[in-house]
Enzyme design. Structure first.
Site, PDB file in Angstrom:
ATOM      1  N   ALA A  44      85.221  -0.432 139.007  1.00 37.31           N
ATOM      2  CA  ALA A  44      84.550  -1.714 138.781  1.00 37.31           C
ATOM      3  C   ALA A  44      84.481  -1.933 137.277  1.00 37.31           C
ATOM      4  CB  ALA A  44      83.126  -1.676 139.349  1.00 37.31           C
ATOM      5  N   PRO A 225      59.014  -2.681  93.916  1.00 36.70           N
ATOM      6  CA  PRO A 225      57.631  -2.468  93.483  1.00 36.70           C
ATOM      7  C   PRO A 225      57.235  -1.004  93.331  1.00 36.70           C
ATOM      8  CG  PRO A 225      57.702  -2.938  95.805  1.00 36.70           C
ATOM      9  CD  PRO A 225      59.103  -3.096  95.313  1.00 36.70           C
ATOM     10  N   ASP A 248      62.001   0.290  82.629  1.00 36.11           N
ATOM     11  CA  ASP A 248      60.654  -0.137  82.261  1.00 36.11           C
ATOM     12  C   ASP A 248      59.628   0.923  82.620  1.00 36.11           C
ATOM     13  OD1 ASP A 248      61.494  -2.470  81.361  1.00 36.11           O
ATOM     14  OD2 ASP A 248      60.688  -3.706  82.984  1.00 36.11           O
ATOM     15  N   LYS A 270      57.454  -1.682  77.663  1.00 35.24           N
ATOM     16  CA  LYS A 270      56.507  -2.253  76.691  1.00 35.24           C
ATOM     17  C   LYS A 270      55.142  -1.659  76.996  1.00 35.24           C
ATOM     18  CE  LYS A 270      59.082  -6.529  76.574  1.00 35.24           C
ATOM     19  NZ  LYS A 270      59.928  -6.349  77.780  1.00 35.24           N
ATOM     20  N   THR A 332      60.102  -8.485  94.558  1.00 32.25           N
ATOM     21  CA  THR A 332      59.089  -8.722  93.534  1.00 32.25           C
ATOM     22  C   THR A 332      57.700  -8.318  94.043  1.00 32.25           C
ATOM     23  OG1 THR A 332      58.299 -10.333  91.929  1.00 32.25           O
ATOM     24  CG2 THR A 332      58.652 -11.139  94.176  1.00 32.25           C
ATOM     25  N   MET A 380      49.988  -9.592  86.235  1.00 31.54           N
ATOM     26  CA  MET A 380      49.471  -9.158  84.923  1.00 31.54           C
ATOM     27  C   MET A 380      48.027  -9.568  84.704  1.00 31.54           C
ATOM     28  SD  MET A 380      52.860 -10.003  82.702  1.00 31.54           S
ATOM     29  CE  MET A 380      53.333 -11.499  83.540  1.00 31.54           C
TER      30      MET A 380
HETATM   31  N1  SAH Z   1      59.371  -8.119  87.452  1.00 28.24           N
HETATM   32  C1  SAH Z   1      58.182  -7.649  88.103  1.00 28.24           C
HETATM   33  C2  SAH Z   1      56.914  -8.144  87.439  1.00 28.24           C
HETATM   34  C3  SAH Z   1      56.703  -7.620  86.062  1.00 28.24           C
HETATM   35  S1  SAH Z   1      55.172  -8.173  85.374  1.00 28.24           S
HETATM   36  C4  SAH Z   1      58.226  -8.065  89.580  1.00 28.24           C
HETATM   37  O1  SAH Z   1      59.059  -8.862  89.975  1.00 28.24           O
HETATM   38  O2  SAH Z   1      57.399  -7.550  90.338  1.00 28.24           O
HETATM   39  C5  SAH Z   1      54.125  -6.818  85.689  1.00 28.24           C
HETATM   40  C6  SAH Z   1      53.059  -7.163  86.698  1.00 28.24           C
HETATM   41  O3  SAH Z   1      53.586  -7.134  88.012  1.00 28.24           O
HETATM   42  C7  SAH Z   1      51.913  -6.186  86.733  1.00 28.24           C
HETATM   43  O4  SAH Z   1      50.972  -6.451  85.712  1.00 28.24           O
HETATM   44  C8  SAH Z   1      51.335  -6.436  88.109  1.00 28.24           C
HETATM   45  O5  SAH Z   1      50.545  -7.613  88.119  1.00 28.24           O
HETATM   46  C9  SAH Z   1      52.588  -6.740  88.910  1.00 28.24           C
HETATM   47  N2  SAH Z   1      53.069  -5.543  89.641  1.00 28.24           N
HETATM   48  C10 SAH Z   1      54.254  -4.931  89.495  1.00 28.24           C
HETATM   49  N3  SAH Z   1      54.394  -3.902  90.378  1.00 28.24           N
HETATM   50  C11 SAH Z   1      53.254  -3.867  91.090  1.00 28.24           C
HETATM   51  C12 SAH Z   1      52.759  -3.053  92.147  1.00 28.24           C
HETATM   52  N4  SAH Z   1      53.484  -2.040  92.638  1.00 28.24           N
HETATM   53  N5  SAH Z   1      51.526  -3.314  92.651  1.00 28.24           N
HETATM   54  C13 SAH Z   1      50.796  -4.333  92.171  1.00 28.24           C
HETATM   55  N6  SAH Z   1      51.204  -5.136  91.188  1.00 28.24           N
HETATM   56  C14 SAH Z   1      52.405  -4.924  90.630  1.00 28.24           C
END
Ligand code: SAH
Length: 476
Positions: A44, A225, A248, A270, A332, A380
């Site tokens: 089948a 993250p 970074d 930074k 992000t 931030m």
């Molecule tokens: N390019 C990164 C952001 C850089 S600015 C992105 O797209 O996520 C840095 C800020 O991102 C930090 O001050 C915080 O507010 C946030 N951030 C990055 N990683 C994080 C995490 N694991 N948990 C919470 N906030 C985070």
């Protein structure tokens, strides 16, 4: 070696498949993709196999297997659900010195079908001689993830250009160097970008000019993250290719550990209060000096490189200096923190608009609009949290608006502090929240109290009174 690996040219050759269920169907599909002429015998047939027969793709005989069915076959696959019948097929094939694969039965098989990574014409086959199919499958997954999809297109191009390459590079060593350049250089990059004509022109140009010096490039890669599982496959491949990694402060050691072992890793983060412009100039100088020496530079940024990552400025710089670049997006922080705190950033009836914002604002920036159907995520924000919250209230946001402050999103130490806009800054101080953290403001933030699944969740009922709630830590 328990088994001798071999690749068969099945184009136009007869293969018999015994059985016509789903398992047989998968083998039929594979055999067809290799150009085999497939005959199927079974009592089948699955509807999909019947369809193939009606479309003339295979020859299907409904009935019992008889050894005479093996006439003319080069290879046999026994894929019935009946172990006795499969064994009978294998015996009949053996008697005729025909290779036979019994699906999922290494003991009865004289030939085995390996796990396959297909980048045709490049094919990688993995076998554990039937002893540990799971290991073979895992290995396949790894290789699948690491192997550039454009490798197939490169092999196809190389195949087409082989006679030309042979004439232009009669010396074997020179030819080998040329192929190395093909694999490492701009031709593969062009194919990856979907630019086949450019790839061919680059190959022709290099053959004519003899210039196959390595061309440096910069890959702007989002590391995500923090949880290394949130790095993209393309990001992982970039790290494997890197000669130099400029990373970074936010990029964690787990992600860095994935870089090629002999890559030079340089921290260029930074620091708060540092001279950011000087740091940025240093990053630009490092990118260009390494790329100009023909190196592959990965500029690795936390989250996504184009979201508060100064990615745009770095691309402007690279473009102005004639350095090739690619961008690999990352997850992000806003998306990761929403997901890992159980907060949907848009939600029917609560939020239809999402704003990614920074807590640092230029003087004189326009106030945000105060519609409640908007989710606002502030990057931030730790240092200036109370200033930010005061401003939002001044601009008309309800001080009772739910907020969630996510610290170390997606990382082992994740904490989510829930409070109203008027209370979140005090709650952050009380819990000693540090960087990185981001603030989610909007009705959806409250959903995280119910939907959270990762890390620790803390709630402040009213300004000043902070009660740990459901403080459960999920093993990360
Ligand atoms: N390019 C990164 C952001 C850089 S600015 C992105 O797209 O996520 C840095 C800020 O991102 C930090 O001050 C915080 O507010 C946030 N951030 C990055 N990683 C994080 C995490 N694991 N948990 C919470 N906030 C985070």
């Amino acid at each position: 070696m328990q088994h001798f690996p071999l690749f068969l040219d099945l184009r136009g050759r007869s293969v018999l498949v015994v059985g016509a269920g789903m398992v047989a169907e998968r083998k039929i599909a594979l055999l067809r993709s290799a150009g085999a002429v497939v005959s199927v015998v079974a009592e089948a047939a699955h509807p999909r196999v019947l369809e193939r027969a009606q479309a003339g793709e295979i020859m299907l005989s409904l009935g019992r297997f008889e050894p005479c069915r093996l006439d003319g076959a080069w290879l046999v696959i026994a894929a019935t659900g009946d172990a006795a019948l499969n064994a009978e097929v294998a015996r009949a094939a053996d008697a005729r010195r025909l290779w036979c694969n019994v699906v999922d039965d290494a003991g009865s098989s004289s030939a085995q079908v390996p796990a396959i990574v297909d980048r045709s014409p490049v094919t990688i086959a993995i076998s554990s001689a039937g002893t540990a199919p799971v290991i073979a499958r895992r290995l396949r997954e790894r290789i699948e993830a690491l192997l550039e999809p454009a490798v197939g297109a490169l092999a196809e191009l190389a195949q087409r250009k082989r006679p030309l390459i042979r004439v232009a590079r009669p010396d074997l060593a020179a030819r080998r160097r040329f192929y190395d350049w093909l694999l490492d250089g701009p031709v593969l990059d062009a194919l990856r970008r979907g630019r086949g004509r450019q790839a061919e022109a680059l190959l022709d140009g290099a053959l004519a000019s003899g210039d196959t010096r390595a061309r440096g490039k910069v890959l702007l890669v989002g590391a995500g993250p923090g949880d290394p599982g949130l790095l993209t496959l393309r990001g992982l491949r970039a790290l494997n290719e890197a000669d130099v990694v400029l990373h970074d402060r936010l990029v964690g050691p787990e992600v860095l550990a994935l870089a090629r072992r002999d890559a030079l890793c340089i921290a260029v983060g930074k620091t708060p209060g540092g001279d950011h412009e000087a740091t940025q100039r240093r990053i630009h100088a490092l990118m260009s000096s390494h790329a100009n020496q023909g190196r592959c530079v990965v500029r690795l940024k936390g989250g996504d490189p184009m979201v508060y990552g100064r990615g745009g400025e770095e691309l402007e710089y690279l473009r102005a200096h004639g350095i090739d670049y690619e961008v690999v997006p990352g997850i992000t922080a806003a998306l990761a923190c929403g997901a890992y705190a159980g907060i949907p950033l848009t939600h029917r009836g609560h939020a239809d608009t999402l704003t990614l914002a920074t807590a640092h604002r230029h003087d004189g920036a326009r106030p945000d609009d105060t519609r409640t159907s908007r989710t606002r995520v502030y990057y931030m924000g730790v240092g200036g949290l109370s200033g930010l919250c005061e401003r939002l209230v001044r601009e008309g946001l309800d001080p009772m608006m739910p907020c969630a402050l996510v610290e170390n999103g997606s990382r082992p130490g994740q904490r989510t502090i829930h409070a109203e806009l008027g209370a979140i800054a005090d709650a952050a101080v009380a819990h000693g929240v540090g960087s990185p953290a981001l603030l989610i403001v909007g009705e959806v933030a409250a959903l995280g109290q119910r939907l959270a699944w990762f890390g620790e969740v803390l709630t402040a009922q009213a300004p000043g009174s902070i009660e740990p709630r459901a403080a459960e830590r999920v093993a990360a």
